[in-house]
Motif scaffolding. Structure first.
Motif, PDB file in Angstrom:
ATOM      1  N   CYS A 253       0.684  -1.191   0.085  1.00 55.31           N
ATOM      2  CA  CYS A 253       0.144   0.037   0.078  1.00 55.31           C
ATOM      3  C   CYS A 253       0.804   1.230   0.189  1.00 55.31           C
ATOM      4  O   CYS A 253       0.650   2.378  -0.832  1.00 55.31           O
ATOM      5  CB  CYS A 253      -1.033   0.059   1.162  1.00 55.31           C
ATOM      6  N   LEU A 254       1.938   1.328   0.647  1.00 55.56           N
ATOM      7  CA  LEU A 254       2.798   2.406   0.649  1.00 55.56           C
ATOM      8  C   LEU A 254       3.604   2.640  -0.420  1.00 55.56           C
ATOM      9  O   LEU A 254       3.679   3.681  -0.984  1.00 55.56           O
ATOM     10  CB  LEU A 254       4.056   2.328   1.711  1.00 55.56           C
ATOM     11  N   PHE A 255       3.911   1.395  -1.138  1.00 50.49           N
ATOM     12  CA  PHE A 255       4.596   1.703  -2.552  1.00 50.49           C
ATOM     13  C   PHE A 255       3.643   2.153  -3.393  1.00 50.49           C
ATOM     14  O   PHE A 255       3.876   3.012  -4.399  1.00 50.49           O
ATOM     15  CB  PHE A 255       4.939   0.152  -3.138  1.00 50.49           C
ATOM     16  N   ILE A 256       2.380   1.775  -3.603  1.00 56.79           N
ATOM     17  CA  ILE A 256       1.353   2.377  -4.490  1.00 56.79           C
ATOM     18  C   ILE A 256       1.379   4.035  -4.141  1.00 56.79           C
ATOM     19  O   ILE A 256       1.083   4.725  -5.092  1.00 56.79           O
ATOM     20  CB  ILE A 256       0.027   1.471  -4.400  1.00 56.79           C
ATOM     21  N   GLY A 257       1.171   4.229  -2.911  1.00 59.24           N
ATOM     22  CA  GLY A 257       0.685   5.717  -2.471  1.00 59.24           C
ATOM     23  C   GLY A 257       2.219   6.196  -2.901  1.00 59.24           C
ATOM     24  O   GLY A 257       2.097   7.346  -3.410  1.00 59.24           O
ATOM     25  N   ILE A 258       3.257   5.878  -2.944  1.00 65.15           N
ATOM     26  CA  ILE A 258       4.408   6.736  -3.250  1.00 65.15           C
ATOM     27  C   ILE A 258       4.471   6.827  -4.656  1.00 65.15           C
ATOM     28  O   ILE A 258       4.911   7.794  -5.485  1.00 65.15           O
ATOM     29  CB  ILE A 258       5.785   5.674  -2.885  1.00 65.15           C
ATOM     30  N   LEU A 259       4.111   5.680  -5.573  1.00 63.33           N
ATOM     31  CA  LEU A 259       4.059   5.725  -7.031  1.00 63.33           C
ATOM     32  C   LEU A 259       2.918   6.793  -7.599  1.00 63.33           C
ATOM     33  O   LEU A 259       3.293   7.645  -8.534  1.00 63.33           O
ATOM     34  CB  LEU A 259       3.573   4.449  -7.665  1.00 63.33           C
TER      35      LEU A 259
ATOM     36  N   SER B 144       2.074   9.616  -5.549  1.00 64.91           N
ATOM     37  CA  SER B 144       2.766  10.629  -5.325  1.00 64.91           C
ATOM     38  C   SER B 144       3.534  11.199  -6.290  1.00 64.91           C
ATOM     39  O   SER B 144       3.770  12.534  -6.692  1.00 64.91           O
ATOM     40  CB  SER B 144       3.214  10.807  -3.973  1.00 64.91           C
ATOM     41  N   PHE B 145       4.499  10.261  -6.841  1.00 64.35           N
ATOM     42  CA  PHE B 145       5.393  10.511  -7.885  1.00 64.35           C
ATOM     43  C   PHE B 145       4.868  10.860  -9.028  1.00 64.35           C
ATOM     44  O   PHE B 145       5.487  11.973  -9.649  1.00 64.35           O
ATOM     45  CB  PHE B 145       6.411   9.370  -7.958  1.00 64.35           C
TER      46      PHE B 145
ATOM     47  N   LEU C 149       5.831   9.554 -18.589  1.00 60.41           N
ATOM     48  CA  LEU C 149       6.465   8.203 -18.041  1.00 60.41           C
ATOM     49  C   LEU C 149       6.124   7.965 -16.828  1.00 60.41           C
ATOM     50  O   LEU C 149       5.906   6.867 -16.306  1.00 60.41           O
ATOM     51  CB  LEU C 149       8.049   8.666 -18.221  1.00 60.41           C
ATOM     52  N   SER C 150       5.935   8.889 -15.855  1.00 62.00           N
ATOM     53  CA  SER C 150       5.342   8.903 -14.591  1.00 62.00           C
ATOM     54  C   SER C 150       4.156   8.041 -14.527  1.00 62.00           C
ATOM     55  O   SER C 150       3.892   7.285 -13.754  1.00 62.00           O
ATOM     56  CB  SER C 150       5.304  10.498 -13.778  1.00 62.00           C
ATOM     57  N   TRP C 151       3.086   8.742 -15.320  1.00 66.45           N
ATOM     58  CA  TRP C 151       1.712   8.028 -15.104  1.00 66.45           C
ATOM     59  C   TRP C 151       1.904   6.638 -15.917  1.00 66.45           C
ATOM     60  O   TRP C 151       1.192   5.695 -15.333  1.00 66.45           O
ATOM     61  CB  TRP C 151       0.668   8.856 -15.977  1.00 66.45           C
ATOM     62  N   PHE C 152       2.780   6.405 -16.921  1.00 62.02           N
ATOM     63  CA  PHE C 152       2.799   5.197 -17.407  1.00 62.02           C
ATOM     64  C   PHE C 152       3.231   4.201 -16.440  1.00 62.02           C
ATOM     65  O   PHE C 152       3.021   3.021 -16.201  1.00 62.02           O
ATOM     66  CB  PHE C 152       3.774   5.281 -18.816  1.00 62.02           C
ATOM     67  N   LEU C 153       4.533   4.445 -15.728  1.00 64.19           N
ATOM     68  CA  LEU C 153       4.914   3.495 -14.755  1.00 64.19           C
ATOM     69  C   LEU C 153       3.823   3.350 -13.834  1.00 64.19           C
ATOM     70  O   LEU C 153       3.676   2.068 -13.166  1.00 64.19           O
ATOM     71  CB  LEU C 153       6.108   4.344 -13.871  1.00 64.19           C
ATOM     72  N   PHE C 154       2.961   4.352 -13.148  1.00 62.37           N
ATOM     73  CA  PHE C 154       2.076   4.130 -12.168  1.00 62.37           C
ATOM     74  C   PHE C 154       0.896   3.030 -12.755  1.00 62.37           C
ATOM     75  O   PHE C 154       0.451   2.202 -12.018  1.00 62.37           O
ATOM     76  CB  PHE C 154       1.276   5.465 -11.685  1.00 62.37           C
ATOM     77  N   TYR C 155       0.188   3.480 -14.004  1.00 67.46           N
ATOM     78  CA  TYR C 155      -0.634   2.635 -14.489  1.00 67.46           C
ATOM     79  C   TYR C 155      -0.134   1.042 -14.732  1.00 67.46           C
ATOM     80  O   TYR C 155      -1.001   0.264 -14.906  1.00 67.46           O
ATOM     81  CB  TYR C 155      -1.323   3.154 -15.743  1.00 67.46           C
ATOM     82  N   SER C 156       1.037   0.862 -15.232  1.00 68.26           N
ATOM     83  CA  SER C 156       1.531  -0.334 -15.468  1.00 68.26           C
ATOM     84  C   SER C 156       1.820  -1.343 -14.308  1.00 68.26           C
ATOM     85  O   SER C 156       1.839  -2.562 -14.195  1.00 68.26           O
ATOM     86  CB  SER C 156       2.809  -0.254 -16.365  1.00 68.26           C
ATOM     87  N   ILE C 157       2.390  -0.579 -13.291  1.00 69.11           N
ATOM     88  CA  ILE C 157       2.769  -1.177 -11.982  1.00 69.11           C
ATOM     89  C   ILE C 157       1.651  -1.469 -11.196  1.00 69.11           C
ATOM     90  O   ILE C 157       1.453  -2.411 -10.356  1.00 69.11           O
ATOM     91  CB  ILE C 157       3.865  -0.671 -11.291  1.00 69.11           C
ATOM     92  N   THR C 158       0.570  -0.491 -11.089  1.00 67.75           N
ATOM     93  CA  THR C 158      -0.496  -0.802 -10.228  1.00 67.75           C
ATOM     94  C   THR C 158      -1.150  -2.082 -10.298  1.00 67.75           C
ATOM     95  O   THR C 158      -1.611  -2.705  -9.279  1.00 67.75           O
ATOM     96  CB  THR C 158      -1.412   0.483 -10.164  1.00 67.75           C
TER      97      THR C 158
END
Length: 423
Positions: A15-21, A23-24, A32-41
């Motif tokens: 949960c903390l890792f998802i929150g960090i992503l 926030s990033f 690139l930032s949103w791509f990392l968030f939606y691909s890893i979530t």
């Protein structure tokens, strides 16, 4: 409790890792930032679901290819699993609880050549396999159990576990499901050379033949499975409305009683005891096939008796009992012998199968010899365990006209076992 705390810690970390992503992505912005968030979530959400996956709604069945087999045989154990959804699972580990009774193997007669080395028969069976079901709703796993030893083997628990591809989170579930397989002792071909009393009182002992003497009819009795068709007494059958057969003189006089002391030694010798069980059942099977009047008396923590009629008509119950009997602590064999002997007719051939000789047992047998019984002892032991003290007790029995046959690994590895008390 410790495992629950670990799962909770992993969930908090994810949960903390998802929150960090998130926030990033919010503060950094850009593709690139949103791509990392939606691909890893999605992967992280999948990992969050794994610890709470409901195994309890699975339908799990255990299927054994046979429930009753002979020692040394093989059984296939198959676990069938059905689930209601297509939720993707990267892997599922299926582990069957292996009972302690399966911690050793039975390779047939060859096992007796290593009778002195008890560790040779131990085997660490691991019933565990990994499956990759992915989206499948139904799948199964099979285990082959070979070289099954004598006994009743209970399977009680199936452990299911799964996790994510990275090994960060996992979930497991223990399902209680009872099944069992009963392994009967092996029956060997017996070469029988015993002597018993002749039919006439006061005469010298005569050899016991395999076939009955059918020329002297002494009475009638109820039909027992295995009796010949020609033995049926039709007049008595019609009068009593029950199938009756002729009773011959040999049935009344040639009585054999097999005694099996289970706890007659402080040292537990597994392979010697297995040989005693197999020898006992082999003798009963041979005498039953010949229609011989024979009884079985087992001296364990709970004494057990099988009459001749039970051995003839309920042989499966005898096999089942000898399959499940276990060695225990030393008991008062002398007292039990004294009680049993009162039920046996005079002149009975008492065949005692033992794996340990001690002064108490020897004195009890000598006392029974004075009561007009014929005594024969089968002593099963490894050659390395034949001490001078054992040989002295054997000579003591033979001096009292008690026949003793020592059976070692050299005799047990033969295809045909020999039981000989002829002098």
């Amino acid at each position: 409790m410790k495992r629950t705390a670990q799962h909770l810690g992993r969930v908090i970390q994810l949960c903390l890792f998802i929150g960090i992503l998130f926030s990033f992505a919010m503060f950094q912005g850009g593709f690139l930032s949103w791509f990392l968030f939606y691909s890893i979530t999605p992967i992280l959400v999948y990992m969050l679901i794994i610890p709470f996956y409901p195994f309890k709604y699975w339908r799990v069945e255990r299927d054994l290819s046979a429930s009753y087999v002979d020692a040394g045989s093989s059984v296939e154990l198959k676990i069938n699993i059905k689930r209601k959804t297509h939720f993707p699972l990267f892997y599922v580990m299926v582990e069957e609880s292996c009972p302690a009774s399966l911690k050793y193997k039975d390779i047939g007669d060859k096992k007796y050549q290593y009778m002195a080395d008890q560790s040779y028969y131990r085997e660490n069976r691991t019933l565990k396999k990994i499956l990759f079901p992915y989206f499948r709703k139904e799948f199964s796993v099979s285990f082959k159990l070979d070289h099954l030893p004598r006994g009743k083997h209970d399977f009680t628990t199936i452990k299911l576990s799964t996790g994510d591809p990275f090994g960060l989170v996992s979930s497991e579930f223990n399902l209680n499901l009872d099944s069992h397989v009963v392994v009967y002792p092996a029956i060997h071909e017996i070469k029988w050379q015993l002597r018993t009393n002749s039919l006439e009182e006061g005469s010298n002992p005569a050899n016991m033949y395999d076939e009955r003497l059918t020329n002297v009819v002494s009475g009638v009795r109820e039909y027992i499975p295995g009796d010949r068709f020609s033995w049926i007494d039709w007049k008595t059958t019609a009068r009593k409305n029950t199938v009756m057969t002729k009773e011959f003189e040999q049935e009344k006089d040639a009585h054999i009683a097999v005694l099996l002391p289970v706890n007659n030694g402080k040292q537990l010798l597994p392979m010697s005891f297995e040989a005693a069980i197999e020898l006992c059942l082999s003798i009963l099977s041979r005498m039953r096939s010949k229609g011989q009047h024979i009884t079985l008396h087992v001296f364990a923590e709970q004494e057990k008796h099988f009459t001749s009629q039970q051995i003839q008509s309920q042989f499966a119950s005898v096999q089942n009992y000898l399959a499940t009997i276990k060695q225990g602590e030393q008991s008062n064999i002398s007292g039990k012998l004294q009680q049993t002997v009162h039920y046996l007719p005079k002149g009975t051939l008492i065949l005692t199968i033992v794996t340990c000789l001690d002064a108490e047992l020897v004195n009890s047998l000598i006392a029974k010899k004075k009561l007009a019984y014929q005594l024969f002892v089968c002593y099963i032991s490894s050659e390395k365990q034949l001490t001078l003290e054992n040989q002295r007790m054997i000579q003591q029995l033979e001096l009292k006209d008690i026949a003793v046959q020592t059976i070692t690994e050299a005799d047990l590895v033969k295809e045909k076992w020999e039981v000989s008390a002829a002098k």
